[in-house]
Design a protein around this motif. Sequence first.
Motif, PDB file in Angstrom:
ATOM      1  N   ASP A 100       0.864  -1.174   0.000  1.00 42.40           N
ATOM      2  CA  ASP A 100       0.000   0.000   0.000  1.00 42.40           C
ATOM      3  C   ASP A 100       0.901   1.223   0.000  1.00 42.40           C
ATOM      4  OD1 ASP A 100      -1.774   2.010   0.339  1.00 42.40           O
ATOM      5  OD2 ASP A 100      -2.492   1.376   2.317  1.00 42.40           O
ATOM      6  N   ILE A 101       1.061   1.826  -1.159  1.00 40.19           N
ATOM      7  CA  ILE A 101       2.030   2.919  -1.278  1.00 40.19           C
ATOM      8  C   ILE A 101       1.587   4.161  -0.539  1.00 40.19           C
ATOM      9  CG2 ILE A 101       2.938   2.133  -3.463  1.00 40.19           C
ATOM     10  CD1 ILE A 101       1.147   4.132  -4.842  1.00 40.19           C
ATOM     11  N   ALA A 102       0.338   4.221  -0.126  1.00 37.47           N
ATOM     12  CA  ALA A 102      -0.102   5.386   0.645  1.00 37.47           C
ATOM     13  C   ALA A 102       0.331   5.286   2.097  1.00 37.47           C
ATOM     14  CB  ALA A 102      -1.618   5.519   0.571  1.00 37.47           C
ATOM     15  N   ALA A 103       0.736   4.059   2.503  1.00 34.72           N
ATOM     16  CA  ALA A 103       1.135   3.861   3.888  1.00 34.72           C
ATOM     17  C   ALA A 103       2.498   4.480   4.140  1.00 34.72           C
ATOM     18  CB  ALA A 103       1.166   2.360   4.214  1.00 34.72           C
ATOM     19  N   THR A 104       2.768   4.802   5.404  1.00 35.16           N
ATOM     20  CA  THR A 104       4.037   5.412   5.752  1.00 35.16           C
ATOM     21  C   THR A 104       5.155   4.384   5.665  1.00 35.16           C
ATOM     22  OG1 THR A 104       2.935   6.909   7.265  1.00 35.16           O
ATOM     23  CG2 THR A 104       5.300   6.618   7.571  1.00 35.16           C
ATOM     24  N   THR A 105       6.253   4.747   5.016  1.00 37.34           N
ATOM     25  CA  THR A 105       7.400   3.861   4.908  1.00 37.34           C
ATOM     26  C   THR A 105       8.289   4.068   6.123  1.00 37.34           C
ATOM     27  OG1 THR A 105       8.555   5.553   3.637  1.00 37.34           O
ATOM     28  CG2 THR A 105       7.323   3.895   2.393  1.00 37.34           C
ATOM     29  N   THR A 106       9.414   3.352   6.149  1.00 37.77           N
ATOM     30  CA  THR A 106      10.346   3.496   7.252  1.00 37.77           C
ATOM     31  C   THR A 106      10.747   4.966   7.404  1.00 37.77           C
ATOM     32  OG1 THR A 106      11.210   1.289   6.801  1.00 37.77           O
ATOM     33  CG2 THR A 106      12.562   2.746   8.156  1.00 37.77           C
ATOM     34  N   ARG A 107      10.625   5.479   8.604  1.00 37.20           N
ATOM     35  CA  ARG A 107      10.894   6.891   8.834  1.00 37.20           C
ATOM     36  C   ARG A 107      12.391   7.169   8.754  1.00 37.20           C
ATOM     37  NH1 ARG A 107       6.739   9.826  10.198  1.00 37.20           N
ATOM     38  NH2 ARG A 107       8.084  11.514  10.884  1.00 37.20           N
ATOM     39  N   GLU A 108      12.720   8.311   8.199  1.00 36.95           N
ATOM     40  CA  GLU A 108      14.105   8.711   8.055  1.00 36.95           C
ATOM     41  C   GLU A 108      14.396   9.893   8.965  1.00 36.95           C
ATOM     42  OE1 GLU A 108      15.444   8.536   3.701  1.00 36.95           O
ATOM     43  OE2 GLU A 108      13.274   8.663   3.521  1.00 36.95           O
ATOM     44  N   CYS A 109      15.667  10.113   9.213  1.00 42.60           N
ATOM     45  CA  CYS A 109      16.084  11.214  10.064  1.00 42.60           C
ATOM     46  C   CYS A 109      15.733  12.540   9.393  1.00 42.60           C
ATOM     47  CB  CYS A 109      17.584  11.122  10.337  1.00 42.60           C
ATOM     48  SG  CYS A 109      18.233  12.521  11.273  1.00 42.60           S
ATOM     49  N   GLN A 110      14.886  13.326  10.048  1.00 34.84           N
ATOM     50  CA  GLN A 110      14.422  14.584   9.463  1.00 34.84           C
ATOM     51  C   GLN A 110      15.568  15.582   9.307  1.00 34.84           C
ATOM     52  OE1 GLN A 110      10.889  14.868   8.520  1.00 34.84           O
ATOM     53  NE2 GLN A 110      11.396  12.720   8.792  1.00 34.84           N
ATOM     54  N   ALA A 111      16.481  15.609  10.272  1.00 37.42           N
ATOM     55  CA  ALA A 111      17.619  16.530  10.190  1.00 37.42           C
ATOM     56  C   ALA A 111      18.508  16.173   8.996  1.00 37.42           C
ATOM     57  CB  ALA A 111      18.430  16.492  11.483  1.00 37.42           C
ATOM     58  N   ARG A 112      18.703  14.882   8.768  1.00 38.01           N
ATOM     59  CA  ARG A 112      19.533  14.458   7.635  1.00 38.01           C
ATOM     60  C   ARG A 112      18.859  14.810   6.317  1.00 38.01           C
ATOM     61  NH1 ARG A 112      21.130   8.234   7.160  1.00 38.01           N
ATOM     62  NH2 ARG A 112      18.980   8.111   6.413  1.00 38.01           N
ATOM     63  N   LEU A 113      17.543  14.660   6.266  1.00 37.70           N
ATOM     64  CA  LEU A 113      16.814  15.033   5.059  1.00 37.70           C
ATOM     65  C   LEU A 113      16.919  16.534   4.803  1.00 37.70           C
ATOM     66  CD1 LEU A 113      13.574  12.868   5.464  1.00 37.70           C
ATOM     67  CD2 LEU A 113      15.364  12.582   3.745  1.00 37.70           C
ATOM     68  N   PHE A 114      16.792  17.326   5.867  1.00 38.48           N
ATOM     69  CA  PHE A 114      16.907  18.780   5.735  1.00 38.48           C
ATOM     70  C   PHE A 114      18.283  19.163   5.205  1.00 38.48           C
ATOM     71  CE2 PHE A 114      18.304  22.850   7.416  1.00 38.48           C
ATOM     72  CZ  PHE A 114      17.288  23.694   7.023  1.00 38.48           C
ATOM     73  N   LEU A 115      19.322  18.593   5.784  1.00 43.84           N
ATOM     74  CA  LEU A 115      20.686  18.906   5.351  1.00 43.84           C
ATOM     75  C   LEU A 115      20.932  18.423   3.928  1.00 43.84           C
ATOM     76  CD1 LEU A 115      22.692  18.078   8.608  1.00 43.84           C
ATOM     77  CD2 LEU A 115      22.140  20.331   7.672  1.00 43.84           C
ATOM     78  N   GLY A 116      20.299  17.309   3.561  1.00 37.13           N
ATOM     79  CA  GLY A 116      20.425  16.818   2.193  1.00 37.13           C
ATOM     80  C   GLY A 116      19.806  17.788   1.205  1.00 37.13           C
ATOM     81  N   GLY A 117      18.605  18.290   1.527  1.00 39.30           N
ATOM     82  CA  GLY A 117      17.962  19.275   0.662  1.00 39.30           C
ATOM     83  C   GLY A 117      18.774  20.558   0.586  1.00 39.30           C
ATOM     84  N   LEU A 118      19.350  20.984   1.714  1.00 39.29           N
ATOM     85  CA  LEU A 118      20.189  22.180   1.736  1.00 39.29           C
ATOM     86  C   LEU A 118      21.410  22.000   0.842  1.00 39.29           C
ATOM     87  CD1 LEU A 118      20.852  24.961   2.985  1.00 39.29           C
ATOM     88  CD2 LEU A 118      22.008  23.726   4.844  1.00 39.29           C
ATOM     89  N   ALA A 119      22.047  20.832   0.938  1.00 32.88           N
ATOM     90  CA  ALA A 119      23.233  20.567   0.121  1.00 32.88           C
ATOM     91  C   ALA A 119      22.898  20.576  -1.364  1.00 32.88           C
ATOM     92  CB  ALA A 119      23.845  19.220   0.510  1.00 32.88           C
ATOM     93  N   VAL A 120      21.719  20.057  -1.713  1.00 34.39           N
ATOM     94  CA  VAL A 120      21.297  20.036  -3.116  1.00 34.39           C
ATOM     95  C   VAL A 120      21.204  21.457  -3.669  1.00 34.39           C
ATOM     96  CG1 VAL A 120      19.351  19.559  -4.647  1.00 34.39           C
ATOM     97  CG2 VAL A 120      20.112  17.820  -3.025  1.00 34.39           C
ATOM     98  N   THR A 121      20.576  22.367  -2.903  1.00 32.80           N
ATOM     99  CA  THR A 121      20.433  23.746  -3.379  1.00 32.80           C
ATOM    100  C   THR A 121      21.762  24.494  -3.382  1.00 32.80           C
ATOM    101  OG1 THR A 121      18.164  23.868  -2.587  1.00 32.80           O
ATOM    102  CG2 THR A 121      19.257  25.945  -3.016  1.00 32.80           C
ATOM    103  N   MET A 122      22.569  24.286  -2.355  1.00 33.66           N
ATOM    104  CA  MET A 122      23.845  24.993  -2.289  1.00 33.66           C
ATOM    105  C   MET A 122      24.769  24.601  -3.431  1.00 33.66           C
ATOM    106  SD  MET A 122      23.512  27.081   0.127  1.00 33.66           S
ATOM    107  CE  MET A 122      25.185  27.713   0.057  1.00 33.66           C
ATOM    108  N   GLY A 123      24.562  23.401  -3.972  1.00 32.47           N
ATOM    109  CA  GLY A 123      25.394  22.960  -5.086  1.00 32.47           C
ATOM    110  C   GLY A 123      24.725  23.064  -6.444  1.00 32.47           C
ATOM    111  N   ASN A 124      23.521  23.660  -6.477  1.00 38.82           N
ATOM    112  CA  ASN A 124      22.761  23.740  -7.723  1.00 38.82           C
ATOM    113  C   ASN A 124      23.183  24.982  -8.524  1.00 38.82           C
ATOM    114  OD1 ASN A 124      20.872  23.874  -9.771  1.00 38.82           O
ATOM    115  ND2 ASN A 124      19.133  23.401  -8.455  1.00 38.82           N
ATOM    116  N   PRO A 125      23.834  24.791  -9.676  1.00 36.96           N
ATOM    117  CA  PRO A 125      24.302  25.939 -10.472  1.00 36.96           C
ATOM    118  C   PRO A 125      23.175  26.886 -10.883  1.00 36.96           C
ATOM    119  CG  PRO A 125      25.270  23.888 -11.260  1.00 36.96           C
ATOM    120  CD  PRO A 125      24.194  23.508 -10.285  1.00 36.96           C
ATOM    121  N   LYS A 126      21.985  26.346 -11.139  1.00 33.47           N
ATOM    122  CA  LYS A 126      20.862  27.196 -11.563  1.00 33.47           C
ATOM    123  C   LYS A 126      20.498  28.194 -10.476  1.00 33.47           C
ATOM    124  CE  LYS A 126      16.518  25.851 -11.664  1.00 33.47           C
ATOM    125  NZ  LYS A 126      15.227  25.203 -12.011  1.00 33.47           N
TER     126      LYS A 126
END
Length: 205
Positions: A100-126
């Motif tokens: 059931d893809i609507a169900a919640t999957t294994t939870r991930e570290c929210q802080a790590r996800l935030f830092l991952g998104g930050l790193a993506v933007t900081m390295g995005n040439p556009k």
Amino acid sequence: MLDPTAILIFAGALFVAAASPGPGIAAIVARVLGRGTDGSVAFTAGVAIGDVVWLTLAVTGLAVLAQTFQAVFVAVKYAGAAYLLFLAWKLWTAPAAARDIAATTTRECQARLFLGGLAVTMGNPKVMVFYLALLPNLIDLRAIQPAGYAELVGVVLSVLTLVFSGYIMLAARARRLFTSARAMKTINRTTGAVMAGAAVAIATR
């Protein structure tokens, strides 16, 4: 306070730039398709705050500093690309059992996800080009006072929330179409490939 016309022009330009496909949007969509909406708020918040960081660099005149310490930003760029490759590998190797893809999957570290998104933007040439090259042509950055800066931050967060929410909803709706094990394997590997492509786009520009 900034001129309302300048604010509207900035908001419109940012909306077009943010909504156009790029590494950041690819990462957000691929992540929602492969993992669902769980963690999407933390990840996209990191992406948005990255925009605020680049805005701050532009407004405070630190564009020269950014160029002076180019090696630091290159390292951040490759860190963002490496994180996307990690996400791509996780998606590619994710279990393909029907679920059931609507169900919640294994939870991930929210802080790590935030830092991952930050790193993506900081390295995005556009994003770099928009704030350090295009923004000065839209608004006189030398005349910006604290209140004007706060206005720009508000516009950035509002526009990005609108754009990212739209992509998340579309990706989540598309994800609901895939329920079989074969379909899940296809979507996991397709989104993994998209994520890897976004990583390559960041690392090679």
